[in-house]
Scaffold this active site. Structure first.
Site, PDB file in Angstrom:
ATOM      1  N   TRP A   1      -3.125  -3.511   8.312  1.00 16.65           N
ATOM      2  CA  TRP A   1      -2.193  -3.484   7.189  1.00 16.65           C
ATOM      3  C   TRP A   1      -0.860  -3.880   7.805  1.00 16.65           C
ATOM      4  O   TRP A   1      -0.299  -3.129   8.612  1.00 16.65           O
ATOM      5  CB  TRP A   1      -2.142  -2.078   6.607  1.00 16.65           C
ATOM      6  CG  TRP A   1      -1.486  -1.945   5.272  1.00 16.65           C
ATOM      7  CD1 TRP A   1      -2.065  -2.155   4.051  1.00 16.65           C
ATOM      8  CD2 TRP A   1      -0.141  -1.531   5.009  1.00 16.65           C
ATOM      9  NE1 TRP A   1      -1.156  -1.907   3.055  1.00 16.65           N
ATOM     10  CE2 TRP A   1       0.032  -1.523   3.604  1.00 16.65           C
ATOM     11  CE3 TRP A   1       0.948  -1.176   5.807  1.00 16.65           C
ATOM     12  CZ2 TRP A   1       1.225  -1.169   2.994  1.00 16.65           C
ATOM     13  CZ3 TRP A   1       2.137  -0.827   5.187  1.00 16.65           C
ATOM     14  CH2 TRP A   1       2.257  -0.821   3.796  1.00 16.65           C
TER      15      TRP A   1
ATOM     16  N   GLU B   1       3.798  11.207 -13.328  1.00 19.26           N
ATOM     17  CA  GLU B   1       2.503  10.917 -12.690  1.00 19.26           C
ATOM     18  C   GLU B   1       1.731   9.870 -13.507  1.00 19.26           C
ATOM     19  O   GLU B   1       1.122   8.950 -12.941  1.00 19.26           O
ATOM     20  CB  GLU B   1       1.709  12.230 -12.540  1.00 19.26           C
ATOM     21  CG  GLU B   1       0.286  12.100 -12.050  1.00 19.26           C
ATOM     22  CD  GLU B   1       0.124  11.437 -10.683  1.00 19.26           C
ATOM     23  OE1 GLU B   1       1.115  11.214  -9.975  1.00 19.26           O
ATOM     24  OE2 GLU B   1      -1.030  11.111 -10.354  1.00 19.26           O
TER      25      GLU B   1
ATOM     26  N   GLU C   1       0.714   1.586 -10.473  1.00 21.72           N
ATOM     27  CA  GLU C   1       0.077   1.217  -9.209  1.00 21.72           C
ATOM     28  C   GLU C   1      -1.254   0.490  -9.386  1.00 21.72           C
ATOM     29  O   GLU C   1      -1.594  -0.353  -8.568  1.00 21.72           O
ATOM     30  CB  GLU C   1      -0.050   2.408  -8.253  1.00 21.72           C
ATOM     31  CG  GLU C   1      -1.048   3.442  -8.638  1.00 21.72           C
ATOM     32  CD  GLU C   1      -1.084   4.615  -7.675  1.00 21.72           C
ATOM     33  OE1 GLU C   1      -0.931   4.416  -6.474  1.00 21.72           O
ATOM     34  OE2 GLU C   1      -1.295   5.748  -8.152  1.00 21.72           O
TER      35      GLU C   1
ATOM     36  N   LYS D   1      -4.341   3.847   1.226  1.00 26.67           N
ATOM     37  CA  LYS D   1      -4.714   5.222   0.876  1.00 26.67           C
ATOM     38  C   LYS D   1      -3.980   6.233   1.751  1.00 26.67           C
ATOM     39  O   LYS D   1      -3.483   7.233   1.277  1.00 26.67           O
ATOM     40  CB  LYS D   1      -6.231   5.387   1.018  1.00 26.67           C
ATOM     41  CG  LYS D   1      -6.752   6.755   0.613  1.00 26.67           C
ATOM     42  CD  LYS D   1      -6.621   6.971  -0.876  1.00 26.67           C
ATOM     43  CE  LYS D   1      -6.974   8.365  -1.325  1.00 26.67           C
ATOM     44  NZ  LYS D   1      -6.407   8.641  -2.654  1.00 26.67           N
TER      45      LYS D   1
ATOM     46  N   LYS E   1       0.510   6.262 -12.057  1.00 25.15           N
ATOM     47  CA  LYS E   1      -0.887   5.773 -12.098  1.00 25.15           C
ATOM     48  C   LYS E   1      -0.940   4.401 -12.732  1.00 25.15           C
ATOM     49  O   LYS E   1      -1.593   3.493 -12.235  1.00 25.15           O
ATOM     50  CB  LYS E   1      -1.788   6.714 -12.911  1.00 25.15           C
ATOM     51  CG  LYS E   1      -2.226   8.012 -12.294  1.00 25.15           C
ATOM     52  CD  LYS E   1      -3.129   7.896 -11.107  1.00 25.15           C
ATOM     53  CE  LYS E   1      -2.354   7.819  -9.831  1.00 25.15           C
ATOM     54  NZ  LYS E   1      -2.035   9.002  -9.133  1.00 25.15           N
TER      55      LYS E   1
ATOM     56  N   CYS F   1      -4.037   0.818   8.516  1.00 25.16           N
ATOM     57  CA  CYS F   1      -4.908   0.237   9.531  1.00 25.16           C
ATOM     58  C   CYS F   1      -6.080   1.181   9.835  1.00 25.16           C
ATOM     59  O   CYS F   1      -5.935   2.402   9.760  1.00 25.16           O
ATOM     60  CB  CYS F   1      -4.143   0.012  10.815  1.00 25.16           C
ATOM     61  SG  CYS F   1      -2.766  -1.097  10.602  1.00 25.16           S
TER      62      CYS F   1
ATOM     63  N   HIS G   1      20.151   9.207 -23.010  1.00 19.51           N
ATOM     64  CA  HIS G   1      21.190   8.990 -21.999  1.00 19.51           C
ATOM     65  C   HIS G   1      21.012   7.653 -21.268  1.00 19.51           C
ATOM     66  O   HIS G   1      21.574   7.458 -20.207  1.00 19.51           O
ATOM     67  CB  HIS G   1      21.196  10.145 -21.002  1.00 19.51           C
ATOM     68  CG  HIS G   1      21.499  11.461 -21.649  1.00 19.51           C
ATOM     69  ND1 HIS G   1      22.750  11.775 -22.144  1.00 19.51           N
ATOM     70  CD2 HIS G   1      20.708  12.518 -21.949  1.00 19.51           C
ATOM     71  CE1 HIS G   1      22.716  12.975 -22.695  1.00 19.51           C
ATOM     72  NE2 HIS G   1      21.473  13.451 -22.589  1.00 19.51           N
TER      73      HIS G   1
ATOM     74  N   ARG H   1      -8.756   2.307   2.676  1.00 22.65           N
ATOM     75  CA  ARG H   1      -7.430   2.693   3.166  1.00 22.65           C
ATOM     76  C   ARG H   1      -6.397   1.606   2.917  1.00 22.65           C
ATOM     77  O   ARG H   1      -5.206   1.863   3.020  1.00 22.65           O
ATOM     78  CB  ARG H   1      -7.500   2.970   4.674  1.00 22.65           C
ATOM     79  CG  ARG H   1      -8.315   4.190   5.021  1.00 22.65           C
ATOM     80  CD  ARG H   1      -8.684   4.187   6.477  1.00 22.65           C
ATOM     81  NE  ARG H   1      -7.537   4.308   7.348  1.00 22.65           N
ATOM     82  CZ  ARG H   1      -7.187   5.410   7.997  1.00 22.65           C
ATOM     83  NH1 ARG H   1      -7.904   6.488   7.847  1.00 22.65           N
ATOM     84  NH2 ARG H   1      -6.136   5.435   8.778  1.00 22.65           N
TER      85      ARG H   1
ATOM     86  N   ASN I   1      -3.333   1.545  15.817  1.00 22.10           N
ATOM     87  CA  ASN I   1      -2.708   1.932  14.543  1.00 22.10           C
ATOM     88  C   ASN I   1      -1.345   2.523  14.853  1.00 22.10           C
ATOM     89  O   ASN I   1      -1.202   3.250  15.842  1.00 22.10           O
ATOM     90  CB  ASN I   1      -3.516   3.032  13.842  1.00 22.10           C
ATOM     91  CG  ASN I   1      -4.794   2.503  13.243  1.00 22.10           C
ATOM     92  OD1 ASN I   1      -5.051   1.310  13.279  1.00 22.10           O
ATOM     93  ND2 ASN I   1      -5.601   3.400  12.701  1.00 22.10           N
ATOM     94  N   GLY I   2      -0.370   2.277  13.997  1.00 19.12           N
ATOM     95  CA  GLY I   2       0.950   2.874  14.193  1.00 19.12           C
ATOM     96  C   GLY I   2       1.983   1.825  14.534  1.00 19.12           C
ATOM     97  O   GLY I   2       1.750   0.620  14.378  1.00 19.12           O
TER      98      GLY I   2
HETATM   99  C1  F6R Z   1      -0.579   7.572  -5.803  1.00 20.58           C
HETATM  100  C2  F6R Z   1      -0.902   7.914  -4.441  1.00 20.58           C
HETATM  101  C3  F6R Z   1       0.184   8.022  -3.445  1.00 20.58           C
HETATM  102  C4  F6R Z   1      -0.036   9.265  -2.557  1.00 20.58           C
HETATM  103  C5  F6R Z   1       1.034   9.324  -1.450  1.00 20.58           C
HETATM  104  C6  F6R Z   1       0.912  10.584  -0.633  1.00 20.58           C
HETATM  105  O1  F6R Z   1      -1.722   7.552  -6.601  1.00 20.58           O
HETATM  106  O2  F6R Z   1      -2.034   8.119  -4.113  1.00 20.58           O
HETATM  107  O3  F6R Z   1       1.423   8.060  -4.064  1.00 20.58           O
HETATM  108  O4  F6R Z   1       0.028  10.387  -3.361  1.00 20.58           O
HETATM  109  O5  F6R Z   1       0.916   8.211  -0.627  1.00 20.58           O
HETATM  110  O6  F6R Z   1      -0.341  10.669  -0.034  1.00 20.58           O
HETATM  111  P1  F6R Z   1      -0.894  12.048   0.516  1.00 20.58           P
HETATM  112  O7  F6R Z   1      -1.110  12.937  -0.650  1.00 20.58           O
HETATM  113  O8  F6R Z   1      -2.156  11.685   1.226  1.00 20.58           O
HETATM  114  O9  F6R Z   1       0.158  12.592   1.437  1.00 20.58           O
END
Ligand code: F6R
Length: 608
Positions: free
Chosen positions: A75, A483, A490, A603, A487, A2, A506, A27, A99-100
């Protein structure tokens, strides 16, 4: 997640509000709304499900005008995605954006229903609006007093901005565990959940602290702390260049941020690498160096990509400076009672510094027996930075794409410098020297690997219609496989998993067929012979293999080789991340996905 924008001004507030929430789109959100108080002292509210552009269209149709207003991107957490649940929420004269999460909202809702309040939404925010109205009218309280009485009854994490039709020249902003920043203007002031929303209108900011209540007029700001005392909070000047929040010719923020990595890493290294091959952190004074000298164990917590960076760091801390390092997903760390070894330092890793799970992990750890804590974070002024004993900034610049790219590689860069710093303190100067020399080469190495973009695009074309993709690696490249898979899943929505290469036999080998690409990260290093055996196991089962390496010695069927330039072993995890980011990007581009704002993701994940 949010986003909040609010302003009190002498011009029409509408443009400030819509431009502000447009900047917060990155975000992640499902609906957007705004409310103003117009010259006739009427509340005008416009809300819609979907994108801010839809809201802008509606705002234009209504042609509204006012000097004070609030806007919000929602959100969904409490209640479905619907216009009724979209903020702002109103109770008679009171307008609230929030927010929250208010954890006791259902009890409060029942109480308010008994008092005759009618609810039009399923949200906890409408509960705040009605409760505030109830407190204000019970004893004809001033708005601030009513807010103070209201927040005493709320359990949870929140930040909110309130406007009141009865005093239409002030915004009231309240912060509790969720960030809020005041933007300072000339005869106008602003509030937002993220300074990016306000960079168009100001560069001067004041970050609210826990339990602050700010009364904001266009020429006056008063901030009260928990004890209701007026308090001075430091003003900060933002150095964020406006063009850092623009795409500057790239198709997506993610693409721009992938290509920014040599520069981001240069910024991260700047002033921290010394000509005599030593590392220097200006943040570390005598006390902090003592903390690092006394540390015997490290516990790292983080989420998502930040957690993956922590996994790489574990290999470095243990192999280079012989410090045992435990790594845990933040939400799991707080779900158990950890046994803490003597002299353990807790490290939190986070791009945003606002991730609720990581923040809660830090707060939890503070009650436990840690030697101290340190955060590696990208956002100066964020909650994690404020609440940690020590912060090492990653300095990657603002990251807008939801999928982390440059923040991951700069986190790894800082982590490797931290290993060098510990090596220095522990008098392992040869280790420090080697790390520093390798880090000097890193930006150039990344520039070289970025040139492989076109060959990676060809692979992306081949895998974009697949349903499952496996990523494998060995040693410190195993977390890079995870990782890479994160990527891809997502932003392309293709199911992908990362495994240690030796683990396939395994279980995951059962998934191998001609339709399941396996991306293997296999540079020529000490583990190369071992991973070759694993590649052979996949080939025997007709797997579709893509090998990312600097050395081609593969003669298996169905095996594609992507030749990458040379890189020093120590910095290989950072280097090998780049082709996997490009791969995910091109697959998602092929599939026409919403790359910068993938569905269901946000984000900055400010809820638990
Ligand atoms: C993946 C991604 C998320 C963040 C996670 C933690 O590409 O961006 O998995 O890494 O939400 O976010 P931060 O680093 O802001 O604590």
């Amino acid at each position: 997640m949010c986003g909040i924008v609010a302003s009190v001004t002498q011009r029409n507030v509408i443009n400030i509000l819509v431009k502000g929430i447009k900047k917060l789109e990155y975000r992640g959100y499902d609906s957007a709304g705004l409310a103003i108080i117009n010259d006739q002292k009427n509340i005008m509210r416009i809300r819609c499900v979907g994108k801010v552009n839809e809201l802008i269209k509606k705002v234009k149709e209504k042609n509204i005008f006012g000097n004070i207003g609030v806007a919000h991107t929602r959100w969904a957490t409490h209640g479905k995605i619907s216009k009724e649940n979209t903020h702002p929420h109103i109770s008679s004269n009171i307008v609230v954006v929030h927010n929250g999460i208010i954890e006791n909202s259902s009890q409060l809702r029942n109480f308010l229903i008994k008092k005759g309040y009618i609810f039009y939404s399923e949200t906890d925010t409408e509960v705040i609006a009605h409760l505030l109205h109830w407190e204000q009218n019970k004893k004809k309280e001033h708005l601030k007093t009513a807010i103070q009485k209201t927040i005493k009854q709320l359990y949870g994490n929140y930040s909110m901005v309130v406007i009141d039709q009865r005093s239409p020249s002030e915004l009231i902003a309240v912060r509790s565990s969720s960030p809020l920043v005041i933007g300072l203007g000339s005869e106008e002031n602003f509030v937002a959940s993220d300074q990016i929303a306000l960079l168009d209108v100001t560069k001067r900011f004041i970050y609210l602290e826990e339990d602050d209540i700010a009364i904001i007029k266009n020429r006056e700001i008063n901030i009260f702390n928990k004890r209701n005392t007026i308090i001075h909070r430091k003003e900060m000047y933002s150095n964020i260049q406006y063009n850092t929040v623009e795409k500057t010719g790239y198709r997506h923020y993610m693409e721009k941020e992938i290509y920014e990595q040599p520069e981001s890493i240069r910024n991260t290294l700047k002033y921290r690498l010394q000509e005599n091959n030593t590392v220097y952190f200006s943040e570390l004074e005598k006390k902090e160096k003592k903390l690092l000298k006394n540390l015997e164990n490290i516990q790292i917590v983080g989420c998502g990509t930040s957690y993956n960076a922590a996994m790489v760091a574990k290999y470095w801390f243990e192999s280079l400076v012989n410090i045992p390092c435990h790594v845990e997903i933040a939400s799991e760390f707080t779900s158990r009672k950890p046994a803490i070894s003597k002299n353990t330092v807790l490290i939190t890793l986070s791009q945003s510094g606002e991730t609720a799970d990581t923040l809660l992990a830090l707060r939890y750890a503070k009650k436990l027996n840690y030697l101290g804590n340190l955060t590696i974070c990208n956002m100066e002024g964020s909650s994690l930075v404020k609440e940690s004993d020590l912060c090492l900034l990653t300095k990657s610049g603002i990251e807008i794409g939801v999928a982390s790219t440059k923040s991951f590689t700069t986190q790894l860069t800082v982590l490797l410098m931290l290993v060098a710093q510990i090596a220095q303190i522990k008098k392992k100067t040869h280790i420090e020297k080697k790390i520093v020399q390798n880090l000097y080469m890193l930006p150039i190495r990344i520039e070289n690997v970025l040139k492989k973009d076109q060959s990676i695009k060809i692979i992306a074309d081949q895998i974009c219609d697949k349903n499952n993709v496996l990523f494998v690696g060995k040693g410190e490249l195993y977390p890079i496989a995870i990782e890479g898979a994160l990527k891809l899943k997502e932003i392309s929505y293709i199911h992908a998993e990362g495994y240690p290469a030796g683990e396939l036999k395994h279980g995951p080998l059962a998934l191998i067929d001609q339709n399941t690409p396996v991306i293997v990260i296999a540079p020529k290093n000490a583990l190369w012979l071992k991973i070759q055996k694993n590649i052979h196991e996949i080939a025997l089962r007709d797997g579709l293999i893509y090998i990312f390496s600097n050395y081609n010695d593969y003669h298996e069927n169905n095996t594609f080789f992507i030749k990458l330039p040379y890189v020093e072993e120590l910095i290989a995890p950072i280097f090998y991340t780049i082709p996997l980011q490009l791969l995910a990007y091109h697959v998602a581009l092929n599939k026409n996905r919403n790359i910068d704002q993938p569905r269901n993701l946000a984000k900055s994940v400010t809820v638990e």
